[in-house]
Design an enzyme around this catalytic site. Structure first.
Site, PDB file in Angstrom:
ATOM      1  N   ALA A 172     -31.560  -2.863  -5.508  1.00  0.00           N
ATOM      2  CA  ALA A 172     -32.515  -1.779  -5.766  1.00  0.00           C
ATOM      3  C   ALA A 172     -33.614  -2.253  -6.724  1.00  0.00           C
ATOM      4  O   ALA A 172     -33.364  -3.097  -7.582  1.00  0.00           O
ATOM      5  CB  ALA A 172     -31.792  -0.566  -6.351  1.00  0.00           C
ATOM      6  N   PRO A 173     -34.838  -1.721  -6.559  1.00  0.00           N
ATOM      7  CA  PRO A 173     -35.251  -0.680  -5.620  1.00  0.00           C
ATOM      8  C   PRO A 173     -35.599  -1.154  -4.213  1.00  0.00           C
ATOM      9  O   PRO A 173     -35.905  -0.347  -3.348  1.00  0.00           O
ATOM     10  CB  PRO A 173     -36.489  -0.092  -6.302  1.00  0.00           C
ATOM     11  CG  PRO A 173     -37.077  -1.252  -7.043  1.00  0.00           C
ATOM     12  CD  PRO A 173     -35.903  -2.059  -7.541  1.00  0.00           C
ATOM     13  N   GLY A 174     -35.596  -2.473  -3.971  1.00  0.00           N
ATOM     14  CA  GLY A 174     -35.793  -2.957  -2.611  1.00  0.00           C
ATOM     15  C   GLY A 174     -36.938  -3.926  -2.408  1.00  0.00           C
ATOM     16  O   GLY A 174     -37.154  -4.379  -1.280  1.00  0.00           O
ATOM     17  N   GLY A 175     -37.686  -4.261  -3.458  1.00  0.00           N
ATOM     18  CA  GLY A 175     -38.799  -5.180  -3.287  1.00  0.00           C
ATOM     19  C   GLY A 175     -38.371  -6.519  -2.714  1.00  0.00           C
ATOM     20  O   GLY A 175     -38.955  -7.023  -1.751  1.00  0.00           O
ATOM     21  N   GLU A 208     -26.373  -2.209  -3.644  1.00  0.00           N
ATOM     22  CA  GLU A 208     -26.692  -1.674  -4.972  1.00  0.00           C
ATOM     23  C   GLU A 208     -25.506  -0.844  -5.449  1.00  0.00           C
ATOM     24  O   GLU A 208     -25.053   0.060  -4.741  1.00  0.00           O
ATOM     25  CB  GLU A 208     -27.959  -0.820  -4.917  1.00  0.00           C
ATOM     26  CG  GLU A 208     -28.293  -0.090  -6.192  1.00  0.00           C
ATOM     27  CD  GLU A 208     -28.415  -1.009  -7.411  1.00  0.00           C
ATOM     28  OE1 GLU A 208     -27.867  -0.633  -8.474  1.00  0.00           O
ATOM     29  OE2 GLU A 208     -29.041  -2.080  -7.289  1.00  0.00           O
ATOM     30  N   ARG A 215     -29.818   4.683  -7.186  1.00  0.00           N
ATOM     31  CA  ARG A 215     -30.696   3.542  -6.914  1.00  0.00           C
ATOM     32  C   ARG A 215     -30.482   3.017  -5.491  1.00  0.00           C
ATOM     33  O   ARG A 215     -31.428   2.538  -4.856  1.00  0.00           O
ATOM     34  CB  ARG A 215     -30.463   2.443  -7.943  1.00  0.00           C
ATOM     35  CG  ARG A 215     -31.050   2.780  -9.308  1.00  0.00           C
ATOM     36  CD  ARG A 215     -30.635   1.792 -10.392  1.00  0.00           C
ATOM     37  NE  ARG A 215     -30.927   0.406 -10.067  1.00  0.00           N
ATOM     38  CZ  ARG A 215     -32.119  -0.174 -10.182  1.00  0.00           C
ATOM     39  NH1 ARG A 215     -33.160   0.543 -10.597  1.00  0.00           N
ATOM     40  NH2 ARG A 215     -32.284  -1.453  -9.884  1.00  0.00           N
ATOM     41  N   ASP A 231     -30.452 -11.042  -8.120  1.00  0.00           N
ATOM     42  CA  ASP A 231     -31.494 -10.616  -9.068  1.00  0.00           C
ATOM     43  C   ASP A 231     -30.772  -9.725 -10.074  1.00  0.00           C
ATOM     44  O   ASP A 231     -30.694  -8.516  -9.912  1.00  0.00           O
ATOM     45  CB  ASP A 231     -32.607  -9.882  -8.327  1.00  0.00           C
ATOM     46  CG  ASP A 231     -33.761  -9.524  -9.240  1.00  0.00           C
ATOM     47  OD1 ASP A 231     -34.172 -10.394 -10.035  1.00  0.00           O
ATOM     48  OD2 ASP A 231     -34.249  -8.381  -9.177  1.00  0.00           O
ATOM     49  N   CYS A 248     -35.424 -10.729 -15.137  1.00  0.00           N
ATOM     50  CA  CYS A 248     -36.741 -10.409 -15.696  1.00  0.00           C
ATOM     51  C   CYS A 248     -36.605 -10.311 -17.219  1.00  0.00           C
ATOM     52  O   CYS A 248     -37.048  -9.339 -17.831  1.00  0.00           O
ATOM     53  CB  CYS A 248     -37.318  -9.144 -15.084  1.00  0.00           C
ATOM     54  SG  CYS A 248     -36.292  -7.667 -15.262  1.00  0.00           S
TER      55      CYS A 248
END
Length: 461
Positions: free
Chosen positions: A111-114, A133, A138, A178, A231
């Site tokens: 999530a969110p799916g990018g 997810e 989410r 991720d 991130c």
């Protein structure tokens, strides 16, 4: 921006002479970007049609920065899945995953799916993509974005990594982790992340990452590729997580990859382990004062060995079985009357909802599944009603009847808000498009095109 003092102290220790430039990046504002959906358009076509001011992102061929005056989230193209609004640095990890059509791919924390939709675009509708997810709310957003971008071979699950690894031993060719992280790289873009940050949360995230990576390792085939990304800038979550993983899993190694301008090598002295595994300098850091993007970290990990010739990945319960043709006869009638293409795969029925799963899809018995492939529509008594997801997966050439609206017209915006249109033509289902990009279904009768845009998605634009 009120950055946490403990965070600033650590960043100063990490960056030394670069610290002031790093701080200055928080005053310059963040860059806004989008990624085109190659299942809908290509660079040349979109550059001709685009109402936005676009500049290419170096590390993603479909990525573009847009200007502050542009509002792509409020344009009908967004609802048609022509692009995904995605931060530029976040586009980098999927490129290093090197996804190919017919791969079996897992996006474990999706999530969110990018990144899932970026993977799906690279797969070109071929192979199997499982987007997972763990958080239900989410996962719902993930499923909606998979639908909007028109993916046809994606399964969306809402499971823990531990549950999935029991189903998929050494199953996937490629896995993206991720990882949930402390989000330090997003402070500039999302100031609320600052208030949630603490040194204790960094440690908690690092422990969680260890667990997630262990489960991912069990699901990757020999010779497969795993891309780990965060991130955040935190040592424990970046070089530290990779180093701890390699010490636990000597069957993995870090692969050397190309770094784009502005990307920096990871630091072996930031691993925080003894010994320090080989190759830590092959990891990649994206710094906001070095390139046009937010803070990101990634590592490309490969599993030693190769699968035997003729090896076929097998999940816990084998291949998903489909329903008999008689059970989706109403769909076949709709397909003959309204579509110019035929769909092939595994047909599944959940209640009255018909789905098309990719060939060789693993059986999902016992898993929490939000989307078991492409949602075709609803089986009603004596008829079939097509789903919004089906429309978004089509192009105008796939439909017998189309209604094309201009992207800058009031009609297109009214359609997204649920209004009907006056239109002449043969009665029946029409694929409504905006500048040739599919947007949804309408049903024509008596000169009125009835709006079937989902009520939950309708909005004023």
């Amino acid at each position: 921006m009120n950055l946490p003092s403990a965070f600033l102290t650590r960043m100063q220790e990490m960056l030394g002479e670069e610290y002031e430039a790093f701080l200055q990046s928080y005053e310059s504002g963040h860059y806004q970007s989008l990624r085109l959906n190659p299942r809908k358009t290509d660079r040349e076509e979109f550059m001709e049609k685009s109402p936005f001011h676009l500049t290419p992102v170096a590390w993603e061929k479909n990525g573009f920065y847009y200007s502050e005056e542009d509002t792509p989230g409020k344009h009908p193209y967004h609802e048609a899945g022509v692009y995904y609004i995605q931060e530029a640095s976040a586009m980098a990890p999927v490129g290093y995953l090197d996804v190919q059509p017919w791969d079996y791919v897992l996006d474990l924390c999706a999530a969110p799916g990018g990144k899932s939709t970026q993977i799906g675009a690279a797969m070109q509708g071929k192979g199997i993509l499982i987007c997972n997810e763990i958080h239900p709310a989410r996962a719902k957003i993930l499923s909606e974005n998979v639908e909007r971008m028109g993916l046809t071979n994606a399964v969306v699950t809402n499971e823990s990594p531990e549950r999935l690894s029991a189903y998929f031993p050494e199953y996937f060719d490629k896995i993206l982790v991720d990882a949930p992280c402390s989000g330090e790289g997003m402070f500039r873009k999302h100031e609320e992340a600052c208030s949630e940050w603490s040194p204790e949360n960094v440690e908690l995230c690092a422990k969680r990452q260890d667990s997630v990576l262990d489960e991912a390792a069990a699901m990757l085939k020999k010779g497969g590729r795993l891309v780990y990304s965060t991130c955040t800038f935190a040592l424990q979550e970046d070089e530290g997580s990779v180093a701890r993983f390699l010490l636990r899993h000597p069957e993995f190694s870090i692969k050397k990859t190309h770094r784009y301008d502005g990307m920096e090598p990871g630091r072996p002295d930031w691993a925080g382990t003894e010994p320090v595994p080989d190759g830590m300098e092959k990891t990649i850091r994206l710094w906001p004062h070095k390139l046009h993007g937010e803070g990101h970290f990634l590592a490309v990990l490969e599993k030693t060995g190769e699968v035997p010739e003729g090896y076929r990945a097998r999940s816990l319960y084998g291949i998903q079985k489909g329903i008999a043709p008689k059970d989706f006869a109403a769909w076949k009638e709709f397909e003959r009357e309204s579509l110019k293409k035929q769909f092939d795969g595994i047909f599944l029925l959940f209640g009255d909802q018909l789905y098309l799963a990719p060939k060789d899809m693993p059986a999902l018995k016992g898993l929490k599944v939000l989307r078991p492939g492409l949602h075709l529509g609803t089986m009603k008594k004596g008829r079939f009603e097509p789903a919004h997801a089906l429309a978004l997966s089509l192009s105008p050439k796939d439909a017998v009847h189309c209604c094309n609206l201009s992207g800058d017209s009031q009609e297109a915006r009214q359609w997204i808000n649920g209004m009907t249109l006056s239109k002449d033509g043969e009665k029946g289902w029409q694929l409504v498009c905006v500048d040739g990009y599919s947007l949804g279904w309408g049903k024509l009768a008596g000169g009125i095109l009835k709006n079937h845009y989902p009520k939950g998605l309708r909005k004023t634009m």
